[in-house]
Design an enzyme around this catalytic site. Structure first.
Site, PDB file in Angstrom:
ATOM      1  N   TYR A   1     -28.916 -25.258-115.405  1.00 53.54           N
ATOM      2  CA  TYR A   1     -28.821 -25.947-114.115  1.00 53.54           C
ATOM      3  C   TYR A   1     -28.394 -24.971-113.028  1.00 53.54           C
ATOM      4  O   TYR A   1     -28.989 -24.924-111.945  1.00 53.54           O
ATOM      5  CB  TYR A   1     -27.820 -27.093-114.233  1.00 53.54           C
ATOM      6  CG  TYR A   1     -27.691 -27.963-113.001  1.00 53.54           C
ATOM      7  CD1 TYR A   1     -28.454 -29.111-112.845  1.00 53.54           C
ATOM      8  CD2 TYR A   1     -26.779 -27.645-111.991  1.00 53.54           C
ATOM      9  CE1 TYR A   1     -28.336 -29.919-111.722  1.00 53.54           C
ATOM     10  CE2 TYR A   1     -26.647 -28.439-110.862  1.00 53.54           C
ATOM     11  CZ  TYR A   1     -27.421 -29.579-110.734  1.00 53.54           C
ATOM     12  OH  TYR A   1     -27.286 -30.368-109.619  1.00 53.54           O
TER      13      TYR A   1
ATOM     14  N   SER B   1     -27.393 -26.871-105.002  1.00 51.06           N
ATOM     15  CA  SER B   1     -26.140 -27.450-105.476  1.00 51.06           C
ATOM     16  C   SER B   1     -25.030 -26.439-105.277  1.00 51.06           C
ATOM     17  O   SER B   1     -25.281 -25.224-105.252  1.00 51.06           O
ATOM     18  CB  SER B   1     -26.246 -27.798-106.967  1.00 51.06           C
ATOM     19  OG  SER B   1     -24.981 -28.107-107.523  1.00 51.06           O
TER      20      SER B   1
END
Length: 256
Positions: A155, A142
């Site tokens: 995350y 990401s």
């Protein structure tokens, strides 16, 4: 681009980027193995794949024994090995709340769903990948591995770890197996959820304007990038982080 015998394994394939990628590769003639915890989403996906061209396995890829069982089934089904593993599984919601309130168990859920899962699946897939010429692994990280928003600690750590795992694997597994990471930015996955959760894209002009490309990303943007990385055209590409974000991480954004 590939032969009909090419086989891809995709984790987190029940919805979002995983579902779109599974259908994209099926359309290219690949055999598709789809892993996900959500059996209902997998059943939907299985009905979309051409008969005999897909295998769906309900599996928590963050746990060692279920992964071992899943890859035993894959080995029996694929027979002559696999050509690509896409480590896409993870918790989609990046927000975990304030650091001082983040429980260790919750932190571990984010890490296991993405980073631990990629390790377990890559380790299990390696003997199958090594049977094939030009095999590769694509880790879905990401842009939050490169920049952060508040309260996304677990995350960001999981996705940053995936990037480091990528170059470590590229060095350790080459030249037989290439390993790369794709770093999606803002990708609209609403239409790619299972039927009872799907929703149409609904973006404001300001959302589009944040991207130098002039739009929010689509699942197809990621699927086609993965397809290129899995192809012979990317045979000299390994250990890389491919950012697919419409230029958003390159744009200066000032407070108004």
């Amino acid at each position: 681009m590939t032969t009909a015998a090419s086989t891809i394994v995709i984790t987190g394939a029940g919805a979002g980027i995983g579902r779109g990628t599974a259908l994209h590769f099926a359309a290219l003639g690949w055999r598709v193995v789809a892993l996900d915890r959500d059996a209902k989403a997998l059943k939907e996906l299985g009905a979309m794949l051409p008969r005999g061209q897909g295998l769906t396995i309900a599996c928590d890829v963050g746990r060692e024994k279920p992964v071992a069982r899943a890859f035993a089934r894959i080995a029996a089904w694929a027979g002559d090995g696999i050509d690509c593993l896409v480590n896409n599984a993870g918790i989609a919601d990046p927000y975990c709340g304030p650091l001082e309130d983040l429980a260790l168990a919750d932190w571990q859920r984010w890490i296991d769903a993405s980073l631990t899962a990629a390790f377990l699946c890559s380790r299990a897939a390696l003997p199958l990948l090594q049977r094939r010429s030009g095999a590769s692994v694509v880790n879905i990280a990401s842009t939050r591995a490169l920049q952060s928003e508040p309260d996304t600690y677990a995350y960001a750590a999981a996705k940053g770890g995936l990037c480091a795992l990528t170059h470590a694997m590229a060095v350790g597994l080459g030249p037989k197996v290439r390993v790369n990471a794709v770093l999606p930015g803002w990708i609209e996955t609403g239409p790619w959820q299972r039927a009872d959760r799907a929703h149409a894209a609904d973006h404001r002009p300001i959302d589009e304007a944040q991207h130098p490309a002039g739009r929010v990303g689509t699942v197809q943007d990621i699927a086609t990038t993965i397809a290129w990385l899995a192809s012979p055209d990317a045979g000299f590409v390994t250990g890389q982080q491919i950012v697919v974000d419409g230029g958003m991480t390159r744009k200066m954004i000032y407070a108004e």
